[in-house]
Design an enzyme around this catalytic site. Structure first.
Site, short mmCIF file in Angstrom:
data_model
loop_
_atom_site.label_atom_id
_atom_site.label_comp_id
_atom_site.label_asym_id
_atom_site.label_seq_id
_atom_site.Cartn_x
_atom_site.Cartn_y
_atom_site.Cartn_z
N LYS A 127 38.45 35.69 50.86
CA LYS A 127 37.66 34.48 50.64
C LYS A 127 38.44 33.24 51.09
CE LYS A 127 37.66 31.87 47.12
NZ LYS A 127 37.65 31.24 45.79
N ASP A 146 32.28 33.06 47.04
CA ASP A 146 32.82 32.66 45.75
C ASP A 146 31.77 32.98 44.68
OD1 ASP A 146 30.85 30.81 46.14
OD2 ASP A 146 32.12 29.05 45.84
#
Length: 218
Positions: A127, A146
């Site tokens: 991420k 997220d």
């Protein structure tokens, strides 16, 4: 209920992206930063902490240690004291120093613009790497998933429920159905929707621009 085909999911996903682009347009990164090094540190610090909280500590953090070389020589006690207000600050302080040290030792002080190299850095997962590549270098290799993006992807039934607690699998589901041209803006636009309307506990479905195509809309 019959299982949806990827073609049906793709059609819905593209429509989602088009509507959110109409609503929000290009959205800048929520974390204050001036270069890829400061960005990677800011994103590292943002895990399980709000961007606003991170933006409160980074001015002092980067005043004292503005470069990888400077942060690599920081002491754990000093750095952890500066970021003490953040969740998991002890682990994050350790990662900041080790990340800076690795950037200096292995990459001549330059944050690598490569997914495989980025995820080698302490505290950096896929991420974080996606955000650094996208925002810091203009390279789009994936979608940063997220909590907001993950929640919205599942409420829109674009990823199976079995992947609800596995953001990396959710990302792969989105990459399979969304054409690459849409990947760039997903993270920041979906975060805006998550903060403004698609709240984790009390989604405002009556105000949502996606309500008519969202399987979870009330």
């Amino acid at each position: 209920m019959p299982r949806e085909s990827n073609a049906v999911k793709r059609e819905r996903a593209i429509e989602v992206c088009k509507r959110l682009n109409d609503r929000y347009g290009p959205v800048e990164c929520f974390l204050d930063h001036e270069n890829p090094f400061r960005l990677v540190i800011a994103v590292l610090l943002s895990a399980q902490t709000t961007d606003a909280q991170v933006n409160k500590v980074t001015p002092e953090l980067f005043r004292r240690w503005p470069t990888p070389e400077a942060m690599a020589s920081a002491t754990y006690e000093e750095l952890s004291g500066v970021i003490r207000s953040l969740g998991f600050y002890k682990t994050k302080a350790k990662h900041c120093i080790e990340c800076a040290q690795m950037i200096v030792a292995d990459y001549d002080g330059v944050v690598p613009a490569d997914m495989k190299e980025l995820v080698k850095l302490p505290g950096v997962g896929r991420k974080t790497a996606n955000i650094v590549l996208n925002v810091g270098y203009g390279i789009v290799e994936g979608i940063a998933v997220d909590t907001h993006v993950n929640r919205i992807a599942h409420r829109l039934a674009l990823s199976p429920k079995t992947h609800e607690k596995e953001p990396l699998k959710t990302e792969q589901d989105l990459l399979k159905i969304l054409p690459r041209e849409y990947w760039n803006d997903v993270n920041h636009q979906w975060i805006m929707l998550g903060r403004e309307i698609c709240d984790a506990r009390k989604p405002l479905c009556g105000e949502c621009p996606l309500a008519d195509i969202c399987p979870s809309a009330r």
